[in-house]
Design an enzyme around this catalytic site. Structure first.
Site, short mmCIF file in Angstrom:
data_model
loop_
_atom_site.label_atom_id
_atom_site.label_comp_id
_atom_site.label_asym_id
_atom_site.label_seq_id
_atom_site.Cartn_x
_atom_site.Cartn_y
_atom_site.Cartn_z
N ALA A 57 1.06 -1.25 0.04
CA ALA A 57 -0.21 0.30 -0.03
C ALA A 57 0.87 1.32 0.00
O ALA A 57 0.71 2.23 0.75
CB ALA A 57 -1.03 0.07 1.23
N ALA B 293 2.56 4.46 -2.69
CA ALA B 293 2.09 5.12 -3.50
C ALA B 293 1.08 4.84 -4.21
O ALA B 293 -0.14 5.04 -4.42
CB ALA B 293 3.11 5.95 -4.34
N LYS C 171 6.69 -1.52 -21.29
CA LYS C 171 6.69 -0.73 -20.19
C LYS C 171 8.06 -0.81 -19.45
O LYS C 171 8.71 0.13 -18.66
CB LYS C 171 5.55 -1.02 -18.98
CG LYS C 171 5.56 0.09 -17.95
CD LYS C 171 4.49 -0.41 -16.87
CE LYS C 171 4.73 0.60 -15.37
NZ LYS C 171 3.85 0.33 -14.48
N ASN D 57 10.59 2.07 -18.06
CA ASN D 57 11.21 2.13 -16.71
C ASN D 57 12.64 1.93 -16.61
O ASN D 57 13.33 2.62 -16.14
CB ASN D 57 10.51 1.01 -15.90
CG ASN D 57 9.21 1.40 -15.50
OD1 ASN D 57 8.62 2.42 -15.18
ND2 ASN D 57 8.31 0.13 -15.09
N ASN E 4 13.70 5.47 -15.15
CA ASN E 4 13.57 5.38 -13.68
C ASN E 4 15.14 5.35 -13.05
O ASN E 4 15.50 6.16 -12.34
CB ASN E 4 13.12 4.04 -13.26
CG ASN E 4 11.59 4.16 -12.96
OD1 ASN E 4 11.02 4.82 -13.56
ND2 ASN E 4 10.87 2.99 -12.40
N SER F 92 9.39 5.99 -9.93
CA SER F 92 9.18 5.41 -8.59
C SER F 92 10.56 5.03 -8.06
O SER F 92 10.71 5.00 -6.78
CB SER F 92 8.46 3.89 -8.92
OG SER F 92 9.03 3.03 -9.89
#
Length: 313
Positions: free
Chosen positions: A8, A10, A188, A192, A196, A261
């Site tokens: 749980a 972001a 994706k 990333n 990222n 992230s």
């Protein structure tokens, strides 16, 4: 249907909040003590595009689930990749023969871990293009728009996959069924894998990275390694199209002003990253197939070096 958000942080907070707001029976599961205590005391505080909400969603430590004797019908996985097996093990008492799992983790190959805990027929895999951030324990920052794409891992799971699409879509999560989500997962991963780690190392937003003269050159080199490895996995990525998709993320009117992230984990919160499950996967598979991956190797090693220098945990 009882829906558990496993992880749980972001993104888990976004999905938990939106599903709860839509009237679903939702619980949150996480390991961050301050986050859990804050939500239990004051509710989940949500800034949704400038509008403030407080959502009182039950939240548990993973080890508490067995004590509650709850049975979970659908688990949405948002843990960090390195925490996945421990999370599913902790939830084993709540998993029954009809429990389904939707994996929305960043990275590649998580279904191999999930299959240790449930049959392939019960597994859904997917991606989300939503963004989310935490302003602190119990405080979610949910800005912008996004989408979800998912597919059943085995043919028997399609009917349930379509049911989950409907549930997520009714919660405003813009979900669609994909006939080939594996392509989207790798696509994706390319986004990333190029954005990222570089943003984390440069302490930059996606737009700030895009403003540099060398951004496209860096991205092309990393992306090419993903494409070469994917080809050995019988997946042909459209390199030019994926590159354009990555470049579009630079737009400050889209997600360009967002810290990805890995930056949030490493720079903001001094937490270990998922680089081994994104660029690191390309390195390992490259070794397997005899493909040189110098850019992914260097990026992975630099992220690990920074983790050590700042004492990430």
């Amino acid at each position: 249907m009882k829906i558990a958000i496993a992880g749980a942080g972001a993104m888990g907070s976004r999905f938990g909040f939106m599903l709860h707001q839509a009237g679903n029976d939702v619980i949150l599961i996480d390991k961050w003590e301050d986050h859990i205590n804050e939500i239990r005391k004051n509710g989940l505080k949500v800034n949704l595009n400038g509008e403030m909400f407080t959502s009182y969603i039950p939240i548990y430590f993973p080890e508490e689930i067995a004590e509650t004797k709850q049975k979970i019908d659908l688990i949405l996985l948002f843990t960090k990749a390195m925490q996945l097996e421990d999370m599913l093990s902790a939830l084993s008492t709540a998993i029954h023969s009809e429990t389904k799992v939707l994996c929305l983790l960043n990275g590649i190959g998580h279904e191999d871990v999930i299959e240790k805990f449930m049959p392939k027929d019960n597994i859904l895999i997917g991606i989300t293009m939503w963004t989310a951030g935490l302003a602190g324990a119990g405080k979610a920052e949910l800005i912008g728009d996004g989408s979800v794409e998912l597919q059943n891992l085995a043919p028997k799971g399609k009917d349930y996959a379509l049911e989950v699409v409907k549930i997520l879509d009714q919660a405003g999560l813009h979900c669609k069924y994909s006939p080939d989500v594996r392509y989207s997962i790798w696509e994706k991963a390319c986004v990333n894998g190029t954005v990222n780690g570089t943003c984390a190392l440069l302490d930059a937003t996606i737009a700030e990275l895009g403003q540099t003269d060398v951004a496209v050159s860096i991205i092309k080199n990393i992306l090419h390694e993903f494409v070469l490895v994917a080809k050995q996995e019988r997946l042909i990525l459209d390199e030019a199209a994926v590159l354009q998709k990555i470049i579009k993320t630079f737009d400050p009117n889209g997600i360009g002003n967002h810290y990805p992230s890995m930056h949030q984990d490493l720079v903001k919160n001094h937490r270990l990253t998922e680089v081994d499950y994104i660029n690191g996967v390309v390195v390992r598979k490259g070794e397997k197939y005899g493909i040189d991956t110098p850019f992914c190797t260097l990026l992975t090693e630099l992220i690990h070096a920074k983790e050590q220098l700042i004492g990430a945990k």
